[in-house]
Write a protein that holds these residues in place. Sequence first.
Motif, PDB file in Angstrom:
ATOM      1  N   MET A   1      35.755  29.504  33.647  1.00  0.00           N
ATOM      2  CA  MET A   1      36.132  30.877  33.904  1.00  0.00           C
ATOM      3  C   MET A   1      37.529  30.908  34.511  1.00  0.00           C
ATOM      4  O   MET A   1      37.839  30.130  35.389  1.00  0.00           O
ATOM      5  CB  MET A   1      35.158  31.523  34.882  1.00  0.00           C
ATOM      6  CG  MET A   1      33.793  31.782  34.314  1.00  0.00           C
ATOM      7  SD  MET A   1      32.762  32.742  35.424  1.00  0.00           S
ATOM      8  CE  MET A   1      32.266  31.460  36.553  1.00  0.00           C
ATOM      9  N   ALA A   2      38.326  31.814  34.069  1.00  0.00           N
ATOM     10  CA  ALA A   2      39.657  32.012  34.639  1.00  0.00           C
ATOM     11  C   ALA A   2      39.595  33.139  35.654  1.00  0.00           C
ATOM     12  O   ALA A   2      38.928  34.137  35.451  1.00  0.00           O
ATOM     13  CB  ALA A   2      40.647  32.360  33.527  1.00  0.00           C
ATOM     14  N   LEU A   3      40.293  32.960  36.768  1.00  0.00           N
ATOM     15  CA  LEU A   3      40.295  33.956  37.831  1.00  0.00           C
ATOM     16  C   LEU A   3      41.684  34.555  37.982  1.00  0.00           C
ATOM     17  O   LEU A   3      42.683  33.902  37.727  1.00  0.00           O
ATOM     18  CB  LEU A   3      39.884  33.328  39.164  1.00  0.00           C
ATOM     19  CG  LEU A   3      38.562  32.575  39.173  1.00  0.00           C
ATOM     20  CD1 LEU A   3      38.334  31.980  40.553  1.00  0.00           C
ATOM     21  CD2 LEU A   3      37.434  33.506  38.829  1.00  0.00           C
ATOM     22  N   ARG A   4      41.740  35.798  38.456  1.00  0.00           N
ATOM     23  CA  ARG A   4      43.012  36.454  38.735  1.00  0.00           C
ATOM     24  C   ARG A   4      43.006  36.975  40.159  1.00  0.00           C
ATOM     25  O   ARG A   4      41.974  37.268  40.718  1.00  0.00           O
ATOM     26  CB  ARG A   4      43.235  37.609  37.768  1.00  0.00           C
ATOM     27  CG  ARG A   4      43.347  37.145  36.346  1.00  0.00           C
ATOM     28  CD  ARG A   4      43.683  38.309  35.465  1.00  0.00           C
ATOM     29  NE  ARG A   4      43.519  37.890  34.096  1.00  0.00           N
ATOM     30  CZ  ARG A   4      43.265  38.697  33.115  1.00  0.00           C
ATOM     31  NH1 ARG A   4      43.144  39.981  33.314  1.00  0.00           N
ATOM     32  NH2 ARG A   4      43.143  38.240  31.889  1.00  0.00           N
ATOM     33  N   ASN A   5      44.202  37.130  40.739  1.00  0.00           N
ATOM     34  CA  ASN A   5      44.324  37.582  42.127  1.00  0.00           C
ATOM     35  C   ASN A   5      44.882  38.997  42.201  1.00  0.00           C
ATOM     36  O   ASN A   5      45.045  39.674  41.209  1.00  0.00           O
ATOM     37  CB  ASN A   5      45.224  36.621  42.902  1.00  0.00           C
ATOM     38  CG  ASN A   5      44.591  35.244  43.040  1.00  0.00           C
ATOM     39  OD1 ASN A   5      43.383  35.135  43.126  1.00  0.00           O
ATOM     40  ND2 ASN A   5      45.414  34.216  43.048  1.00  0.00           N
ATOM     41  N   ARG A   6      45.210  39.430  43.423  1.00  0.00           N
ATOM     42  CA  ARG A   6      45.832  40.719  43.734  1.00  0.00           C
ATOM     43  C   ARG A   6      44.932  41.920  43.485  1.00  0.00           C
ATOM     44  O   ARG A   6      45.379  42.946  43.000  1.00  0.00           O
ATOM     45  CB  ARG A   6      47.131  40.893  42.974  1.00  0.00           C
ATOM     46  CG  ARG A   6      48.155  39.876  43.374  1.00  0.00           C
ATOM     47  CD  ARG A   6      49.337  40.015  42.482  1.00  0.00           C
ATOM     48  NE  ARG A   6      49.714  38.674  42.140  1.00  0.00           N
ATOM     49  CZ  ARG A   6      50.902  38.161  42.222  1.00  0.00           C
ATOM     50  NH1 ARG A   6      51.871  38.863  42.537  1.00  0.00           N
ATOM     51  NH2 ARG A   6      51.162  36.922  41.946  1.00  0.00           N
TER      52      ARG A   6
ATOM     53  N   THR B   1      37.273  35.798  33.394  1.00  0.00           N
ATOM     54  CA  THR B   1      37.122  35.600  31.964  1.00  0.00           C
ATOM     55  C   THR B   1      35.967  34.628  31.782  1.00  0.00           C
ATOM     56  O   THR B   1      36.028  33.481  32.241  1.00  0.00           O
ATOM     57  CB  THR B   1      38.411  35.042  31.331  1.00  0.00           C
ATOM     58  OG1 THR B   1      39.480  35.953  31.587  1.00  0.00           O
ATOM     59  CG2 THR B   1      38.239  34.854  29.828  1.00  0.00           C
ATOM     60  N   LEU B   2      34.901  35.098  31.150  1.00  0.00           N
ATOM     61  CA  LEU B   2      33.721  34.272  30.934  1.00  0.00           C
ATOM     62  C   LEU B   2      33.997  33.219  29.870  1.00  0.00           C
ATOM     63  O   LEU B   2      34.979  33.306  29.123  1.00  0.00           O
ATOM     64  CB  LEU B   2      32.539  35.154  30.518  1.00  0.00           C
ATOM     65  CG  LEU B   2      32.130  36.231  31.521  1.00  0.00           C
ATOM     66  CD1 LEU B   2      31.028  37.102  30.935  1.00  0.00           C
ATOM     67  CD2 LEU B   2      31.689  35.608  32.832  1.00  0.00           C
TER      68      LEU B   2
ATOM     69  N   VAL C   1      35.259  40.439  32.606  1.00  0.00           N
ATOM     70  CA  VAL C   1      34.472  41.332  33.451  1.00  0.00           C
ATOM     71  C   VAL C   1      35.159  41.451  34.803  1.00  0.00           C
ATOM     72  O   VAL C   1      35.917  40.571  35.209  1.00  0.00           O
ATOM     73  CB  VAL C   1      33.008  40.857  33.642  1.00  0.00           C
ATOM     74  CG1 VAL C   1      32.251  40.851  32.328  1.00  0.00           C
ATOM     75  CG2 VAL C   1      32.945  39.510  34.317  1.00  0.00           C
ATOM     76  N   LEU C   2      34.895  42.550  35.451  1.00  0.00           N
ATOM     77  CA  LEU C   2      35.396  42.787  36.795  1.00  0.00           C
ATOM     78  C   LEU C   2      34.199  42.809  37.735  1.00  0.00           C
ATOM     79  O   LEU C   2      33.289  43.618  37.562  1.00  0.00           O
ATOM     80  CB  LEU C   2      36.142  44.121  36.869  1.00  0.00           C
ATOM     81  CG  LEU C   2      36.607  44.561  38.253  1.00  0.00           C
ATOM     82  CD1 LEU C   2      37.652  43.594  38.814  1.00  0.00           C
ATOM     83  CD2 LEU C   2      37.167  45.983  38.188  1.00  0.00           C
TER      84      LEU C   2
END
Length: 187
Positions: free
Chosen positions: A1-6, A15-16, A22-23
Amino acid sequence: MALRNRLPPWHQEITLRNGRQVLIRPIRPDDALPLRAAFPLLEPEEVRMRFLHSMSELGADTAERLCRPDPQNEFALVAAEPYPPGEALVGAVARASIIPDTREAEFAILVSHYIAGMGLGRVLMQRLARWSRGKRLHHLHGDVMESNLPMLGLAKSLGFRREATDTPGLVRVVLDLKKTCEGTAVE
């Protein structure tokens, strides 16, 4: 899974493994209608595993109550499409509720079969444990059907122990939050 910040607190874009985004975010009152709309998409066994009995629909009163947790004693997250609340399809719900006059919370998680098996349950459980530790609770527990092998496997991998219940077919999984605060199984 990719993660995002902010993102705001308790928000996380993921990202599954299948590429779907998904949020994860706190549940909101606007989620009541999407929850009710998505309920018929669930398999009967998914509903039974989560609610411990069969249900054909999620009533309006129940949906409203679920979408308005008491911030002092309850915490609920959803994993939804990255659209505005009220428009986003909700694919997973996780909640923890403090048991009155104790240092314990009970959890419940439902991940739709459309996005199950992609690590989302783990992320949601970790968030529930983090919230529970922030409330200085000692234990997080949930009652799980013995036939719910994916949930029992997840709980074991996160350091939950199994306990017997008085209800045939149910097992209680318990996480000692004081141990996990020191950097063991759950983030």
